[in-house]
Design an enzyme around this catalytic site. Structure first.
Site, mmCIF file in Angstrom:
data_model
loop_
_atom_site.group_PDB
_atom_site.id
_atom_site.type_symbol
_atom_site.label_atom_id
_atom_site.label_comp_id
_atom_site.label_asym_id
_atom_site.label_seq_id
_atom_site.Cartn_x
_atom_site.Cartn_y
_atom_site.Cartn_z
ATOM 1 N N TRP A 1 -3.729 6.295 2.935
ATOM 2 C CA TRP A 1 -5.091 5.756 3.085
ATOM 3 C C TRP A 1 -5.811 6.521 4.190
ATOM 4 O O TRP A 1 -5.183 6.915 5.197
ATOM 5 C CB TRP A 1 -5.050 4.279 3.458
ATOM 6 C CG TRP A 1 -5.306 3.351 2.310
ATOM 7 C CD1 TRP A 1 -6.472 2.699 2.029
ATOM 8 C CD2 TRP A 1 -4.383 2.929 1.286
ATOM 9 N NE1 TRP A 1 -6.328 1.920 0.904
ATOM 10 C CE2 TRP A 1 -5.056 2.050 0.425
ATOM 11 C CE3 TRP A 1 -3.063 3.235 0.992
ATOM 12 C CZ2 TRP A 1 -4.462 1.459 -0.687
ATOM 13 C CZ3 TRP A 1 -2.460 2.654 -0.113
ATOM 14 C CH2 TRP A 1 -3.161 1.776 -0.933
ATOM 15 N N ASN A 2 -7.106 6.661 4.021
ATOM 16 C CA ASN A 2 -7.921 7.516 4.879
ATOM 17 C C ASN A 2 -7.957 7.081 6.349
ATOM 18 O O ASN A 2 -7.403 7.757 7.225
ATOM 19 C CB ASN A 2 -9.324 7.542 4.257
ATOM 20 C CG ASN A 2 -10.273 8.490 4.918
ATOM 21 O OD1 ASN A 2 -10.251 8.638 6.118
ATOM 22 N ND2 ASN A 2 -11.125 9.125 4.144
ATOM 23 N N GLY B 1 -13.819 -0.277 4.026
ATOM 24 C CA GLY B 1 -12.546 -0.640 4.658
ATOM 25 C C GLY B 1 -12.486 -2.117 5.005
ATOM 26 O O GLY B 1 -11.476 -2.618 5.464
ATOM 27 N N ARG C 1 -5.687 -13.025 0.047
ATOM 28 C CA ARG C 1 -6.231 -11.821 -0.601
ATOM 29 C C ARG C 1 -7.621 -12.120 -1.193
ATOM 30 O O ARG C 1 -8.010 -13.274 -1.326
ATOM 31 C CB ARG C 1 -5.273 -11.358 -1.714
ATOM 32 C CG ARG C 1 -3.934 -10.841 -1.219
ATOM 33 C CD ARG C 1 -4.030 -9.487 -0.550
ATOM 34 N NE ARG C 1 -4.670 -8.486 -1.397
ATOM 35 C CZ ARG C 1 -5.003 -7.268 -1.002
ATOM 36 N NH1 ARG C 1 -4.752 -6.886 0.235
ATOM 37 N NH2 ARG C 1 -5.596 -6.426 -1.821
ATOM 38 N N TYR D 1 1.348 -0.422 -7.840
ATOM 39 C CA TYR D 1 0.036 -0.551 -7.189
ATOM 40 C C TYR D 1 -1.087 -0.553 -8.227
ATOM 41 O O TYR D 1 -1.078 0.241 -9.167
ATOM 42 C CB TYR D 1 -0.197 0.605 -6.210
ATOM 43 C CG TYR D 1 -1.540 0.490 -5.520
ATOM 44 C CD1 TYR D 1 -1.695 -0.338 -4.403
ATOM 45 C CD2 TYR D 1 -2.660 1.168 -6.008
ATOM 46 C CE1 TYR D 1 -2.930 -0.476 -3.797
ATOM 47 C CE2 TYR D 1 -3.907 1.030 -5.400
ATOM 48 C CZ TYR D 1 -4.032 0.205 -4.295
ATOM 49 O OH TYR D 1 -5.257 0.060 -3.703
ATOM 50 N N ASP E 1 -6.525 4.612 7.797
ATOM 51 C CA ASP E 1 -5.182 4.260 8.288
ATOM 52 C C ASP E 1 -4.520 5.495 8.889
ATOM 53 O O ASP E 1 -3.939 5.449 9.978
ATOM 54 C CB ASP E 1 -4.289 3.746 7.149
ATOM 55 C CG ASP E 1 -4.780 2.441 6.559
ATOM 56 O OD1 ASP E 1 -5.850 2.446 5.926
ATOM 57 O OD2 ASP E 1 -4.102 1.413 6.740
ATOM 58 N N TYR F 1 0.839 -1.219 0.000
ATOM 59 C CA TYR F 1 0.000 0.000 0.000
ATOM 60 C C TYR F 1 0.870 1.264 0.000
ATOM 61 O O TYR F 1 1.121 1.857 1.051
ATOM 62 C CB TYR F 1 -0.889 0.020 1.247
ATOM 63 C CG TYR F 1 -1.758 -1.205 1.424
ATOM 64 C CD1 TYR F 1 -2.650 -1.601 0.436
ATOM 65 C CD2 TYR F 1 -1.708 -1.950 2.598
ATOM 66 C CE1 TYR F 1 -3.451 -2.719 0.599
ATOM 67 C CE2 TYR F 1 -2.517 -3.067 2.776
ATOM 68 C CZ TYR F 1 -3.377 -3.439 1.770
ATOM 69 O OH TYR F 1 -4.170 -4.534 1.942
ATOM 70 N N GLU G 1 -0.389 -6.890 9.500
ATOM 71 C CA GLU G 1 -1.622 -6.202 9.088
ATOM 72 C C GLU G 1 -2.832 -6.734 9.860
ATOM 73 O O GLU G 1 -3.685 -5.987 10.329
ATOM 74 C CB GLU G 1 -1.815 -6.407 7.576
ATOM 75 C CG GLU G 1 -3.025 -5.700 7.010
ATOM 76 C CD GLU G 1 -3.053 -5.752 5.486
ATOM 77 O OE1 GLU G 1 -2.135 -6.356 4.880
ATOM 78 O OE2 GLU G 1 -3.987 -5.188 4.897
ATOM 79 N N ASP H 1 -12.876 -4.797 2.901
ATOM 80 C CA ASP H 1 -12.939 -5.110 1.470
ATOM 81 C C ASP H 1 -13.715 -6.356 1.050
ATOM 82 O O ASP H 1 -14.635 -6.280 0.259
ATOM 83 C CB ASP H 1 -11.520 -5.239 0.909
ATOM 84 C CG ASP H 1 -10.690 -3.997 1.177
ATOM 85 O OD1 ASP H 1 -11.090 -3.149 1.992
ATOM 86 O OD2 ASP H 1 -9.630 -3.869 0.560
HETATM 87 C C1 GLC Z 1 -7.020 -2.778 2.788
HETATM 88 C C2 GLC Z 1 -7.990 -2.760 3.972
HETATM 89 C C3 GLC Z 1 -8.411 -1.326 4.266
HETATM 90 C C4 GLC Z 1 -7.157 -0.478 4.506
HETATM 91 C C5 GLC Z 1 -6.137 -0.618 3.370
HETATM 92 C C6 GLC Z 1 -4.801 0.001 3.694
HETATM 93 O O1 GLC Z 1 -7.619 -2.344 1.621
HETATM 94 O O2 GLC Z 1 -9.084 -3.560 3.737
HETATM 95 O O3 GLC Z 1 -9.253 -1.275 5.376
HETATM 96 O O4 GLC Z 1 -7.499 0.850 4.686
HETATM 97 O O5 GLC Z 1 -5.905 -1.966 3.084
HETATM 98 O O6 GLC Z 1 -4.295 -0.510 4.884
#
Ligand code: GLC
Length: 431
Positions: A33-34, A163, A199, A81, A36, A29, A396, A165
């Protein structure tokens, strides 16, 4: 042992710091991210207040004209990504042009609650920084109500927005939609950086990308997206987090005398409180996700179901029923709180949101339980996470049966939640 882990957690955040914002983990990632970032700010709050607020300000720099704060901000293009800015193409959207390349969906709005937490543990400096953000955050909360809600219930148009997914919660919504036949071929990157068995499945991914294409073809008109999306579900996670965030923001607005924000927030709270009952599945005796097109419930208890306590929602009978689920689930795992009920269809202890324990969710659940007087249960949820991190590191998420760490390593929100909450030394550090 825990001193060593405290130092290591600080190191994880510093390593993932990209100068003003923090990536969740290096390769999987590579952007901001929001939610996070919101949790990460809590972690910085334990050792660097200035840096904590900067993280939140950087997040709000991505806010769209219409108020939405996107799930990912693409401050640069990382070919490693997928799907990146060239797939989302939000900058060419007609209505409310985003200030920088970003996704066109949001994420659970924990930001206001984090602000309140930083203010509660801080001083005048924190209150001043919070005061400067209140209007922007209130604008985001209003956006949920204006552009995402159906009859008062805030809905979601994409599993990524929740969030959570690929939680089995979304199966009933995804089942009802088709993969776009003209979807261009694409190459996933997530399965190159993490074990594909942990995943989301390929058929799910095709639908995730179909939804992005759907909104892109509608110029990212957010109201239209909600009205016409082939996937439209209500998420107890977003709903309970938003309700709580509205209350926390109201408290901050009152504290600094921002009466305009106070007046905006009061009706949002009243609407959300009323809408809460729409998440109650009487047959299961639990708050769950619901398909807004058909009224169908998802049929399983997720970790987001337990956020009803965090939102202070539910009658005495409903709370009792939720606690019975808690006790039942507790008996079937070694570590709480699994992201999906082990007794429900689709449980998989290592696949993403189908079973693993998520640090930030344990933090929210435990906070709610403690506030509502279930202190032993709250303690158990906290202890389990603390133990998981001590035995498996800053991963994670974690397998609730074996305690094994899953997916990303050196993960920012895990380190942040450790520093702010799960570390046995938390008190000394915060002082
Ligand atoms: C995944 C998780 C999401 C998180 C992102 C970055 O997409 O499902 O909740 O914000 O990873 O960590």
């Amino acid at each position: 042992m825990s001193e060593h882990l405290d130092a290591k957690a600080v190191e994880v955040l510093n390593t993932n710091d990209r100068g003003g914002y923090t990536v969740p983990t290096a390769r999987l990632y590579p952007y901001q991210w929001n939610w996070d970032s919101a949790f990460v700010a809590l972690g910085y709050g334990a050792f660097d207040r200035v840096r904590a607020w900067t993280e939140l300000e950087y997040l709000l720099e991505g806010q769209w004209g219409g108020g939405m704060v996107p799930s990912i901000l693409f401050r640069h293009n990382d070919p490693d990504y997928f799907p990146g800015p060239s797939v989302w193409q939000t900058q060419s959207s007609g209505q409310s042009v985003p200030p920088m390349p970003s996704t066109g969906i949001s994420q659970p709005p924990v930001l206001a609650s984090v602000m309140r937490e930083l203010v509660a543990s801080g001083d005048d400096y924190d209150l001043e920084r919070a005061a400067q953000m209140i209007d922007q955050v209130a604008g985001w909360h209003e956006w949920f109500q204006r552009d995402r809600s159906i009859d008062g219930v805030v809905a979601t148009v994409h599993p990524w927005e929740t969030g959570r997914d690929n939680c089995p919660d979304w199966e009933i919504g995804l089942r009802g939609m088709e993969v776009d036949k003209s979807l261009e071929p694409y190459q996933r990157k997530d399965t190159e950086h993490a074990d594909p068995r942990q995943r989301p499945r390929q058929d799910q991914y095709d639908k995730f990308i179909t939804l992005v294409k759907f909104a892109r073809e509608r110029d990212w008109d957010q109201r239209l997206f909600s009205d016409e999306s082939p996937f439209l579900m209500a998420d107890p996670g977003i709903h309970f987090i938003l309700l709580r965030a509205n209350r926390d923001l109201l408290e901050l607005a009152e504290q600094v005398g921002n009466t305009a924000a106070v007046e905006k927030l009061k009706p949002l709270i009243a609407t959300a409180e009323q809408a809460s009952q729409q998440f109650w599945d009487e047959q299961l005796g639990a708050f769950t996700a619901r398909n807004m097109r058909t009224g169908e419930f998802s049929g399983g208890v997720s970790n987001a179901s337990f956020l009803c306590f965090y939102a202070d929602i539910g009658t005495a009978a409903q709370r009792q029923s939720m606690m019975e689920h808690f006790e039942r689930i507790q008996k079937s795992v070694q570590f709480l709180m699994p992201s999906w009920d082990p007794a429900a269809e689709g449980f998989d202890s290592q696949r993403y949101w189908c079973g693993p324990v998520w640090p930030q969710m344990n933090y929210l659940i435990s906070q709610g339980l403690a506030e509502q007087g279930y202190s032993q249960h709250a303690q158990r949820v906290k202890q389990d996470l603390s133990q998981l991190i001590q035995q498996s590191g800053f991963r994670e998420c974690f397998d609730p049966l074996s305690g094994e760490g899953c997916l990303g390593t050196e993960f920012s929100w895990t380190a942040a939640i450790w520093l702010a909450w799960a570390s046995p030394n938390k008190q000394e550090l915060a002082a």
